[in-house]
Design a protein around this motif. Structure first.
Motif, short mmCIF file in Angstrom:
data_model
loop_
_atom_site.label_atom_id
_atom_site.label_comp_id
_atom_site.label_asym_id
_atom_site.label_seq_id
_atom_site.Cartn_x
_atom_site.Cartn_y
_atom_site.Cartn_z
N GLN A 205 0.72 -1.31 -0.11
CA GLN A 205 0.16 -0.09 -0.06
C GLN A 205 0.78 1.41 0.20
O GLN A 205 0.64 2.22 -0.87
N ARG A 208 1.86 1.73 -3.54
CA ARG A 208 0.76 2.11 -4.39
C ARG A 208 0.55 3.58 -4.11
O ARG A 208 0.16 4.34 -5.31
N ASN A 217 -5.34 1.65 2.35
CA ASN A 217 -6.43 1.39 1.58
C ASN A 217 -7.63 2.14 2.20
O ASN A 217 -8.58 2.71 1.59
N MET A 220 -8.62 5.75 1.11
CA MET A 220 -8.57 6.10 -0.36
C MET A 220 -10.03 6.71 -0.41
O MET A 220 -10.89 6.52 0.14
N MET A 225 -9.94 5.10 -5.55
CA MET A 225 -10.69 3.86 -5.86
C MET A 225 -10.77 3.50 -7.25
O MET A 225 -10.43 2.11 -7.59
N HIS A 228 -7.10 2.38 -8.25
CA HIS A 228 -6.38 1.22 -7.70
C HIS A 228 -7.20 -0.09 -7.39
O HIS A 228 -6.71 -1.09 -6.91
N CYS A 229 -8.53 0.19 -7.56
CA CYS A 229 -9.45 -1.16 -7.24
C CYS A 229 -10.01 -1.68 -8.52
O CYS A 229 -11.28 -1.56 -8.93
N LYS A 258 -12.82 -1.24 -0.42
CA LYS A 258 -11.82 -0.85 0.21
C LYS A 258 -11.23 -2.04 1.12
O LYS A 258 -10.22 -2.59 1.12
N ARG A 261 -9.67 -4.80 -1.35
CA ARG A 261 -8.67 -4.59 -1.94
C ARG A 261 -7.41 -4.93 -0.69
O ARG A 261 -6.48 -5.42 -1.28
N THR A 262 -7.93 -4.74 0.40
CA THR A 262 -7.07 -5.11 1.35
C THR A 262 -6.71 -6.74 1.38
O THR A 262 -5.82 -7.38 1.62
N ASP A 265 -4.46 -7.53 -1.19
CA ASP A 265 -3.36 -7.21 -0.88
C ASP A 265 -2.80 -8.40 0.04
O ASP A 265 -1.56 -8.80 -0.04
#
Ligand SMILES: [Zn+2]
Length: 291
Positions: A205, A208, A217, A220, A225, A228-229, A258, A261-262, A265
């Motif tokens: 992150q 990023r 994240n 964001m 978003m 990056h998503c 979000k 996204r995590t 990750d």
């Protein structure tokens, strides 16, 4: 965390700092400053080395929680800066105390206005809250009879407002663990191993968001978003279907994105896949109206 008494909610919360990434030097400085002006540094201590864990009792006043007073002082939300604020028995907190939590949860700081001046204290923390499923605690428990009426259960849950719940990313059922499982020799994944994975996800992150003025994240905004998503087509279809079926708010939608996204990750994946979204949707228990 929603679970019957003795299901281990408090124990889980207290273990959380052991899997968080170590504080950066800047974070340690920030947190140390607040503890220092509050007179909470131990003598001889120059820098806080571990993330704070604050767990105020539910009888706490608004001012002690948020900060302020005649001579303005940081509240628990600021003492928890870069760490964890744990609110056990969430519905027992005064309604007003829960309402004022919304500002720091949105902005990462609190503004305290006095006649003479306005002071802003940083307050970026992970909020962890625990509650029973009902006033007696045993709703949904197979081994105990719940003695509450539906009206009592509704009143109890409505003490925690929808807007606050909306701001909590992960709603987690914590079922009671039978004694025989606790006493087994089986031990789960070690904290330091989990922490390694968390630290790696945090580093992804940091890379990023280089130049974006955010570092995680959870911070964001819509434009981040969009950038990056990236959802796979399956994942997009699943999320759209869930939104429609569960009637989720726009805020819940971005929470799910979000959290997905995590989860991706932690899975070392650049794209967000179906199973990442599915897991994030699972964490919206209260939107689904079930406990
Ligand atoms: Zn009950």
């Amino acid at each position: 965390m929603i679970g019957t008494p003795g299901s281990g909610k408090t124990m889980l919360a207290r273990r959380l700092p052991s899997i968080l990434p170590p504080m950066t030097f800047e974070e340690a400085l920030d947190t140390t400053k607040i503890h220092s002006i509050s007179g909470l540094l131990k003598s001889g201590q120059s820098l806080l080395a571990t993330r704070p864990f604050r767990s105020p009792h539910h009888t706490i006043s608004d001012i002690a929680l948020i900060g302020g007073g005649q001579t303005p002082r940081p509240g628990e939300v600021s003492l928890a800066h870069h760490g964890i604020l744990f609110l056990d028995e969430l519905p027992e907190f005064k309604r007003n105390a829960l309402e004022v939590l919304r500002q720091p949860l949105e902005n990462g700081q609190v503004t305290v206005s006095r006649a003479a001046a306005t002071v802003a204290y940083p307050a970026q923390f992970v909020l962890v809250a625990a509650m029973n499923p009902c006033p007696c605690g045993y709703f949904g428990d197979s081994r105990h009879q719940c003695t509450c009426t539906p009206g009592m259960i509704n009143r109890y849950r409505s003490r925690v407002s929808g807007p606050l719940m909306d701001r909590i990313d992960i709603h987690l059922d914590v079922p009671a663990v039978p004694y025989k499982d606790l006493s087994n020799d089986y031990s789960g994944e070690k904290s330091w191993l989990i922490r390694q994975r968390v630290t790696e996800a945090r580093e992804r992150q940091l890379r990023r968001f280089e130049g974006d003025k955010i570092f995680a994240n959870g911070q964001m905004k819509t434009r981040h978003m969009k950038k990056h998503c990236t959802l796979t087509e399956d994942a997009r279809t699943l999320l759209d279907a869930a939104m429609q079926k569960l009637g989720l708010s726009a805020r819940a939608y971005s929470r799910i994105l979000k959290v997905s996204r995590t989860i991706a990750d932690l899975d070392r994946s650049d794209d967000i896949h179906n199973h990442h979204v599915a897991e994030a949707i699972q964490y919206r228990t209260l939107d689904r109206g079930q406990i």
